[in-house]
Scaffold this motif. Structure first.
Motif, mmCIF file in Angstrom:
data_model
loop_
_atom_site.group_PDB
_atom_site.id
_atom_site.type_symbol
_atom_site.label_atom_id
_atom_site.label_comp_id
_atom_site.label_asym_id
_atom_site.label_seq_id
_atom_site.Cartn_x
_atom_site.Cartn_y
_atom_site.Cartn_z
ATOM 1 N N ALA A 6 18.517 -3.950 -20.495
ATOM 2 C CA ALA A 6 17.602 -4.940 -21.035
ATOM 3 C C ALA A 6 16.164 -4.491 -20.792
ATOM 4 N N GLN A 7 16.010 -3.408 -20.032
ATOM 5 C CA GLN A 7 14.695 -2.831 -19.757
ATOM 6 C C GLN A 7 14.770 -1.327 -20.000
ATOM 7 N N PRO A 8 14.863 -0.929 -21.272
ATOM 8 C CA PRO A 8 15.131 0.478 -21.572
ATOM 9 C C PRO A 8 14.044 1.455 -21.120
ATOM 10 N N ARG A 9 12.790 1.054 -21.122
ATOM 11 C CA ARG A 9 11.752 2.001 -20.679
ATOM 12 C C ARG A 9 11.958 2.397 -19.223
ATOM 13 N N GLN A 10 12.207 1.408 -18.366
ATOM 14 C CA GLN A 10 12.439 1.710 -16.959
ATOM 15 C C GLN A 10 13.737 2.486 -16.773
ATOM 16 N N TRP A 15 13.144 -5.522 -32.627
ATOM 17 C CA TRP A 15 14.141 -6.450 -32.082
ATOM 18 C C TRP A 15 13.499 -7.402 -31.082
ATOM 19 N N THR A 16 12.560 -6.897 -30.287
ATOM 20 C CA THR A 16 11.862 -7.748 -29.322
ATOM 21 C C THR A 16 11.024 -8.790 -30.040
ATOM 22 N N GLY A 63 22.885 -4.559 -28.425
ATOM 23 C CA GLY A 63 24.134 -4.914 -27.770
ATOM 24 C C GLY A 63 24.020 -4.900 -26.264
ATOM 25 N N ASP A 64 24.987 -5.550 -25.638
ATOM 26 C CA ASP A 64 25.022 -5.665 -24.194
ATOM 27 C C ASP A 64 26.193 -4.862 -23.632
ATOM 28 N N ARG A 65 26.637 -5.223 -22.428
ATOM 29 C CA ARG A 65 27.728 -4.475 -21.786
ATOM 30 C C ARG A 65 29.017 -4.491 -22.618
ATOM 31 N N LEU A 66 29.258 -5.568 -23.332
ATOM 32 C CA LEU A 66 30.455 -5.645 -24.176
ATOM 33 C C LEU A 66 30.432 -4.559 -25.251
ATOM 34 N N VAL A 67 29.299 -4.389 -25.921
ATOM 35 C CA VAL A 67 29.168 -3.345 -26.950
ATOM 36 C C VAL A 67 29.269 -1.970 -26.294
ATOM 37 N N GLU A 68 28.648 -1.812 -25.129
ATOM 38 C CA GLU A 68 28.732 -0.535 -24.413
ATOM 39 C C GLU A 68 30.197 -0.205 -24.085
ATOM 40 N N ARG A 69 30.945 -1.186 -23.577
ATOM 41 C CA ARG A 69 32.367 -0.949 -23.262
ATOM 42 C C ARG A 69 33.157 -0.573 -24.513
ATOM 43 N N ARG A 70 32.840 -1.220 -25.643
ATOM 44 C CA ARG A 70 33.521 -0.872 -26.902
ATOM 45 C C ARG A 70 33.244 0.582 -27.281
ATOM 46 N N ARG A 71 31.997 1.012 -27.137
ATOM 47 C CA ARG A 71 31.652 2.410 -27.454
ATOM 48 C C ARG A 71 32.341 3.368 -26.494
ATOM 49 N N PRO A 124 7.971 -15.863 -20.466
ATOM 50 C CA PRO A 124 8.587 -14.603 -20.045
ATOM 51 C C PRO A 124 9.002 -13.821 -21.282
ATOM 52 N N PRO A 125 9.002 -12.494 -21.200
ATOM 53 C CA PRO A 125 9.451 -11.726 -22.357
ATOM 54 C C PRO A 125 10.917 -12.030 -22.631
ATOM 55 N N PRO A 126 11.312 -12.002 -23.896
ATOM 56 C CA PRO A 126 12.721 -12.283 -24.201
ATOM 57 C C PRO A 126 13.603 -11.135 -23.720
ATOM 58 N N ARG A 127 14.840 -11.450 -23.423
ATOM 59 C CA ARG A 127 15.796 -10.430 -23.024
ATOM 60 C C ARG A 127 16.410 -9.843 -24.292
ATOM 61 N N VAL A 128 16.260 -8.542 -24.449
ATOM 62 C CA VAL A 128 16.822 -7.832 -25.597
ATOM 63 C C VAL A 128 17.669 -6.692 -25.040
ATOM 64 N N ASP A 129 18.972 -6.884 -25.066
ATOM 65 C CA ASP A 129 19.881 -5.849 -24.569
ATOM 66 C C ASP A 129 20.112 -4.807 -25.652
ATOM 67 N N ILE A 130 20.089 -3.550 -25.247
ATOM 68 C CA ILE A 130 20.358 -2.464 -26.191
ATOM 69 C C ILE A 130 21.341 -1.484 -25.557
ATOM 70 N N VAL A 131 22.079 -0.826 -26.433
ATOM 71 C CA VAL A 131 22.904 0.311 -26.036
ATOM 72 C C VAL A 131 22.115 1.546 -26.438
ATOM 73 N N TYR A 132 21.953 2.466 -25.490
ATOM 74 C CA TYR A 132 21.168 3.668 -25.775
ATOM 75 C C TYR A 132 22.063 4.899 -25.762
ATOM 76 N N TYR A 133 21.625 5.906 -26.494
ATOM 77 C CA TYR A 133 22.334 7.177 -26.612
ATOM 78 C C TYR A 133 21.353 8.281 -26.241
ATOM 79 N N LEU A 134 21.618 8.964 -25.137
ATOM 80 C CA LEU A 134 20.750 10.037 -24.663
ATOM 81 C C LEU A 134 21.498 11.358 -24.712
#
Length: 183
Positions: free
Chosen positions: A104-108, A174-175, A124-132, A82-92
């Motif tokens: 963890a699925q930024p394209r979708q 990162w992936t 980063g995951d939800r923890l990093v998102e909450r910090r931001r 399976p593809p690895p899980r790579v969590d990211i925080v995005y800025y749009l």
């Protein structure tokens, strides 16, 4: 324009004036081939890496390796992994607002969010998102993930995007690193 004779014993070939060392073109080529066999040559892969999509590779006498994930070019990808899980925080950016989210699925995810521009990715995951969200709470619209542009938020996004032409290339790296760590 030749200036002197090659320093290699027994060689009588002329040396070009702009040669980096006083050896003939033939001996320079032999040295370059030897170095390529020892250190590899960084170049574009014949086709994108099947694992991470990178075009940058290292050519060795035994074949090509992807310069990003080190997958041997041409080898099949194990479809059972399976593809690895790579969590990211995005800025749009949408108009004058910035959304800070995670996926963890930024394209979708980005395909589902109305936006004008992808500004940056941050690992980063939800923890990093909450910090931001807490870090930029002064500019937050209610309890949403949308923020007014501010000097602090703009500086943070600029720092994340400094030297990054394409956030998707960073995500691919990162992936591939996650795949390499998995062994």
């Amino acid at each position: 324009m030749p200036t002197s004779a090659c320093l290699v014993p027994g060689c009588r070939r002329d040396v070009d004036a702009d040669a980096p060392v006083r050896v003939c073109t033939w001996h320079l080529a032999v040295g370059a081939d030897w170095a390529a066999a020892t250190d590899g040559v960084t170049d574009l892969l014949p086709t994108p890496c099947r694992l991470c999509g990178s075009r940058l590779g290292v050519r060795w006498p035994s074949g090509w390796l992807c310069a990003v994930c080190e997958w041997r070019h041409g080898e099949p990808v194990d479809g059972e992994l399976p593809p690895p899980r790579v969590d990211i925080v995005y800025y749009l950016r949408f108009e004058d607002r910035i959304k800070i989210g995670t996926s963890a699925q930024p394209r979708q995810r980005l395909a589902a969010v109305w936006h004008d521009e992808l500004l940056a990715f941050e690992p980063g995951d939800r923890l990093v998102e909450r910090r931001r969200h807490a870090q930029f709470a002064d500019a937050r619209f209610g309890r949403t993930e949308w923020f007014r542009r501010s000097a602090a938020l703009d500086a943070h996004v600029s720092g994340l995007s400094a030297g990054v032409d394409d956030p998707w290339a960073l995500y691919a790296r990162w992936t591939s690193e996650a795949i390499a760590r998995r062994g």
